[in-house]
Write a protein that holds these residues in place. Sequence first.
Motif, PDB file in Angstrom:
ATOM      1  N   ALA A   1       4.571 -57.686  12.010  1.00  0.00           N
ATOM      2  CA  ALA A   1       3.193 -57.298  12.316  1.00  0.00           C
ATOM      3  C   ALA A   1       2.665 -56.335  11.261  1.00  0.00           C
ATOM      4  N   ALA A   2       3.542 -55.443  10.771  1.00  0.00           N
ATOM      5  CA  ALA A   2       3.127 -54.511   9.718  1.00  0.00           C
ATOM      6  C   ALA A   2       2.790 -55.251   8.430  1.00  0.00           C
ATOM      7  N   LEU A   3       3.556 -56.286   8.113  1.00  0.00           N
ATOM      8  CA  LEU A   3       3.273 -57.092   6.922  1.00  0.00           C
ATOM      9  C   LEU A   3       1.940 -57.821   7.053  1.00  0.00           C
ATOM     10  N   GLU A   4       1.697 -58.378   8.223  1.00  0.00           N
ATOM     11  CA  GLU A   4       0.417 -59.064   8.440  1.00  0.00           C
ATOM     12  C   GLU A   4      -0.744 -58.091   8.304  1.00  0.00           C
ATOM     13  N   TRP A   5      -0.583 -56.907   8.877  1.00  0.00           N
ATOM     14  CA  TRP A   5      -1.602 -55.857   8.802  1.00  0.00           C
ATOM     15  C   TRP A   5      -1.856 -55.464   7.349  1.00  0.00           C
ATOM     16  N   ALA A   6      -0.785 -55.278   6.579  1.00  0.00           N
ATOM     17  CA  ALA A   6      -0.930 -54.910   5.164  1.00  0.00           C
ATOM     18  C   ALA A   6      -1.550 -56.054   4.368  1.00  0.00           C
ATOM     19  N   SER A   7      -1.215 -57.298   4.716  1.00  0.00           N
ATOM     20  CA  SER A   7      -1.744 -58.448   3.981  1.00  0.00           C
ATOM     21  C   SER A   7      -3.249 -58.586   4.145  1.00  0.00           C
ATOM     22  N   GLU A   8      -3.771 -58.030   5.233  1.00  0.00           N
ATOM     23  CA  GLU A   8      -5.209 -58.069   5.477  1.00  0.00           C
ATOM     24  C   GLU A   8      -5.940 -56.919   4.789  1.00  0.00           C
ATOM     25  N   GLY A   9      -5.198 -56.092   4.039  1.00  0.00           N
ATOM     26  CA  GLY A   9      -5.800 -55.024   3.256  1.00  0.00           C
ATOM     27  C   GLY A   9      -6.104 -53.751   4.024  1.00  0.00           C
ATOM     28  N   HIS A  10      -5.505 -53.590   5.219  1.00  0.00           N
ATOM     29  CA  HIS A  10      -5.796 -52.399   6.020  1.00  0.00           C
ATOM     30  C   HIS A  10      -5.099 -51.146   5.490  1.00  0.00           C
ATOM     31  N   GLY A  11      -4.008 -51.316   4.769  1.00  0.00           N
ATOM     32  CA  GLY A  11      -3.237 -50.186   4.287  1.00  0.00           C
ATOM     33  C   GLY A  11      -1.921 -50.673   3.729  1.00  0.00           C
ATOM     34  N   VAL A  12      -0.917 -49.793   3.711  1.00  0.00           N
ATOM     35  CA  VAL A  12       0.389 -50.162   3.167  1.00  0.00           C
ATOM     36  C   VAL A  12       1.449 -50.012   4.238  1.00  0.00           C
ATOM     37  N   ALA A  13       2.537 -50.777   4.059  1.00  0.00           N
ATOM     38  CA  ALA A  13       3.656 -50.724   4.990  1.00  0.00           C
ATOM     39  C   ALA A  13       4.882 -50.190   4.261  1.00  0.00           C
ATOM     40  N   VAL A  14       5.582 -49.273   4.911  1.00  0.00           N
ATOM     41  CA  VAL A  14       6.855 -48.764   4.408  1.00  0.00           C
ATOM     42  C   VAL A  14       7.928 -49.314   5.337  1.00  0.00           C
ATOM     43  N   LEU A  15       8.785 -50.181   4.815  1.00  0.00           N
ATOM     44  CA  LEU A  15       9.725 -50.926   5.639  1.00  0.00           C
ATOM     45  C   LEU A  15      11.155 -50.710   5.165  1.00  0.00           C
ATOM     46  N   ALA A  16      12.042 -50.449   6.112  1.00  0.00           N
ATOM     47  CA  ALA A  16      13.452 -50.243   5.791  1.00  0.00           C
ATOM     48  C   ALA A  16      14.097 -51.560   5.386  1.00  0.00           C
ATOM     49  N   VAL A  17      15.072 -51.470   4.498  1.00  0.00           N
ATOM     50  CA  VAL A  17      15.873 -52.632   4.117  1.00  0.00           C
ATOM     51  C   VAL A  17      17.280 -52.446   4.673  1.00  0.00           C
ATOM     52  N   ASN A  18      17.978 -53.557   4.832  1.00  0.00           N
ATOM     53  CA  ASN A  18      19.325 -53.517   5.393  1.00  0.00           C
ATOM     54  C   ASN A  18      19.307 -52.911   6.787  1.00  0.00           C
ATOM     55  N   ALA A  19      18.272 -53.240   7.574  1.00  0.00           N
ATOM     56  CA  ALA A  19      18.112 -52.648   8.904  1.00  0.00           C
ATOM     57  C   ALA A  19      18.005 -53.704   9.994  1.00  0.00           C
ATOM     58  N   GLY A  20      18.508 -54.909   9.720  1.00  0.00           N
ATOM     59  CA  GLY A  20      18.563 -55.919  10.763  1.00  0.00           C
ATOM     60  C   GLY A  20      17.440 -56.931  10.763  1.00  0.00           C
ATOM     61  N   ASP A  21      16.436 -56.769   9.887  1.00  0.00           N
ATOM     62  CA  ASP A  21      15.335 -57.723   9.823  1.00  0.00           C
ATOM     63  C   ASP A  21      15.067 -58.066   8.362  1.00  0.00           C
ATOM     64  N   PRO A  22      15.252 -59.321   7.969  1.00  0.00           N
ATOM     65  CA  PRO A  22      15.041 -59.716   6.574  1.00  0.00           C
ATOM     66  C   PRO A  22      13.563 -59.965   6.268  1.00  0.00           C
ATOM     67  N   TRP A  23      12.711 -59.013   6.583  1.00  0.00           N
ATOM     68  CA  TRP A  23      11.272 -59.150   6.392  1.00  0.00           C
ATOM     69  C   TRP A  23      10.914 -59.486   4.950  1.00  0.00           C
ATOM     70  N   TRP A  24      11.748 -59.026   4.020  1.00  0.00           N
ATOM     71  CA  TRP A  24      11.451 -59.159   2.593  1.00  0.00           C
ATOM     72  C   TRP A  24      11.458 -60.612   2.114  1.00  0.00           C
ATOM     73  N   THR A  25      12.135 -61.519   2.869  1.00  0.00           N
ATOM     74  CA  THR A  25      12.107 -62.925   2.469  1.00  0.00           C
ATOM     75  C   THR A  25      10.686 -63.481   2.520  1.00  0.00           C
ATOM     76  N   GLY A  26       9.857 -62.918   3.380  1.00  0.00           N
ATOM     77  CA  GLY A  26       8.474 -63.371   3.500  1.00  0.00           C
ATOM     78  C   GLY A  26       7.620 -63.074   2.291  1.00  0.00           C
ATOM     79  N   LEU A  27       8.086 -62.182   1.402  1.00  0.00           N
ATOM     80  CA  LEU A  27       7.318 -61.883   0.195  1.00  0.00           C
ATOM     81  C   LEU A  27       7.279 -63.063  -0.762  1.00  0.00           C
ATOM     82  N   ARG A  28       8.155 -64.042  -0.544  1.00  0.00           N
ATOM     83  CA  ARG A  28       8.131 -65.266  -1.351  1.00  0.00           C
ATOM     84  C   ARG A  28       7.425 -66.408  -0.627  1.00  0.00           C
ATOM     85  N   ARG A  29       7.020 -66.135   0.622  1.00  0.00           N
ATOM     86  CA  ARG A  29       6.433 -67.218   1.413  1.00  0.00           C
ATOM     87  C   ARG A  29       5.094 -66.773   2.005  1.00  0.00           C
ATOM     88  N   GLU A  30       5.070 -66.441   3.298  1.00  0.00           N
ATOM     89  CA  GLU A  30       3.780 -66.170   3.949  1.00  0.00           C
ATOM     90  C   GLU A  30       3.105 -64.891   3.479  1.00  0.00           C
TER      91      GLU A  30
END
Length: 254
Positions: free
Chosen positions: A144-173
């Motif tokens: 949800a934070a990525l979607e929010w940031a993608s709409e230009g509302h602000g920036v997201a600070v996201l932990a890595v190695n924390a159980g969610d591979p959110w970063w794979t989406g930077l190559r896709r959606e």
Amino acid sequence: MPHTKTALQQVWPALTDISPEHMALAALRHEIDLLDDELLALFQRRLAIAARVGQAKDAPAGPHVKLRPDREQRVLDRVLAQAEPHNQEAVESLWRQIVGWGLARQGRMKVQVWSPIEPTRAFDGARLRFGAAADMRAVRDPQAALEWASEGHGVAVLAVNAGDPWWTGLRREWAGLSVFDGFGGETPSALAVGRIDPAALPTGRRVVVDAGGDAGDGGGIRRRGLDTHHGWTLSLTDAALPVGGDEGCVGAIP
């Protein structure tokens, strides 16, 4: 002949009743007061100019957020190079606050933080980076934070190695988002992501998302792995890769 009061007499009217030590302290405090007045005038002048920068021709436009990490990096490097070594930590902290309040004149920066492990560490890093002027809040869903940031509302600070591979989406959606900073030391434990103008990314290590190991891809590009998921790898490299290229570069951190 009229008696003219000195600066010390204005601060301490009854000079005959105080010790030399108190007189010296009064002089130092008076000097600090004068410096505070100068600092205030310069700070308010800087805020006024910062408000105009957002309307300048070279300011980021369109869907991009107003941050220019490349410009911030250059200015901070220049300031720290002039600071005395024992003052550099204080100078960086103060400068980040000054820049944050300047950006707030163009609209307060909004930051969403997702860090289920060591959330205080991520918040501290984000607060240092964006300053007290930023509107920061914790969130429970990195997608949800990525979607929010993608709409230009602000920036997201996201932990890595924390159980969610959110970063794979930077190559896709979330291909319109870029990593532009990292927190947690030489091996960052959290990354800052936003709609940053690619031309405004900082100079430094490139952030790569691709399918492969963390040692390299056989093409001579060495990488430091940050996280893995089902054959995908999040890593850093010193190679000067173009953002959005075939190598999987999704941003840069200073």
